[in-house]
Enzyme design. Sequence first.
Site: not given
Length: 506
Positions: A209, A330, A416
């Site tokens: 991320s 995600e 995610h």
Amino acid sequence: MSLLALTVAAMFLVSPQDPARPSAQTTSGGVTGVRGEGVVAFKGIPYAAPPVGPLRWTPPRPPAAWEHARDASSYGAICIQPPANGDPGVGPLPMSEDCLTLNVWAPEGARDLPVMVWLHGGGYNNGSGTAALYDGSALARRDVVVVTINYRLGRLGFFDHPALAADRAADQPAANYGVMDQIAALEWVRENVAAFGGDPSNVTIFGESAGGVAVTQLMIAPGARGLFHRAAIQSGLGRQQSAELALDRPGRPSAQSLGRAWARGAGLRADVDAETLRAVPAEKLLTPMPAFYSDNLIVDGRVLTEDVVEAFEGGRQAPVPLLIGTNSAEFWWIRPTDAGAYGRVDDALTEAEHDALLAAYGGGEAYDQHVVSDFIFNEPVRHLARLHARAGHPTWLYRFDVVPDSNPEPSGGATHASERPYVFETLHTVGRPLGDRDRRASADMAGYWTDFARVGDPNGGGRPSWPDVRAEADMLLEFTNGGPVAKAIPNPARLDLISQFYDRTR
């Protein structure tokens, strides 16, 4: 005499001669760690001076040396940040501006082993290298040295203001203090990791991320060149456009304009000086929380001179082997009609572009569930992978689609950040039961990642072959509940339409 005796006793407890306490010598002084199950660990080692008082919003400086062996058996404080809200990527309190520490895990007797430096995510607002999720013990047992770091976050790490500009030398780098911290940590690794059994000429940076964004930024940062030799990007965006340091652009205020707006909202005078800014309580800088996509990404002209995608398109990124990928669902919970930078990604579509995309998704329901993930992650990552391969550099693309039976989310795939405990083999930290299928998937990911760190190629160990994008531009490795599978990149038609949109709007 009793006080002297206690002092001597305390020194002995952390003495390098204590067989229960492994020791190492850094450029700042000796450290003593802990050992267990074939791994030695050293925690809370300062890699820079505390950025407090007059050092707030200045580039990191070397830490002060210490005379006696420093106890490195426990983590340092996490950097100043909002509440974690259950994110397992945030370590325990306390938190402090005095947070520029790192942690090292190595197998006992390590010598000249590959080094893996982890950059945590959290939108450049949250996270730490001290979370149990990022414990490096399991990876270290695969014969690598693991380093995790803290770096400045939020407005303490990514901020500027005209008053600060007036207070610094014209050639002093500014705004990207968190990235400067990451570079300082890599310099510490270059100078010190050999003392822990690592090879400073074989360093892999990897992150997820915002940590994946950090990897891409370090790949284009002049000051990071040569400090690492391989890079792994997990869900690291790629098409983001940064604020500039002092130049306002349509729809993109500069870092200094954003800093001015925050100071005004915080009740500070328009003519506030740097000393007053540096005296603001750290917790006050958390409100309102800066937005990662618009506030924390800055092209400052020195640390970062351009956006990531521009550098990759010009072939100016670090020429290192690259492992890069995304998860299958995600941002499944964000809809294109939601407020915020991510939820408005399709606002600039023409009606014809929207209709074509709607058809490519097979209708509005699939469009709403997947278009944000495709705009923010899947197309940008495919684009960076192709650009890196086109430049002649080894490149491996992946898709993570492992979903535990115990997953409570109606995500339709891997959400995610869900791959993190699989990479670190820390499945026990996620708070829900995981089975043999998950342990096999974790062993596969950790094996690919550590082999990549070892030789610059993830293949080996009898696992399914992972195609290099240079030879097979439309192929990736998908991590599934049934094991890794080499396959064509999913959903190419809708990704192609998004690519065309990005080309039109650049």
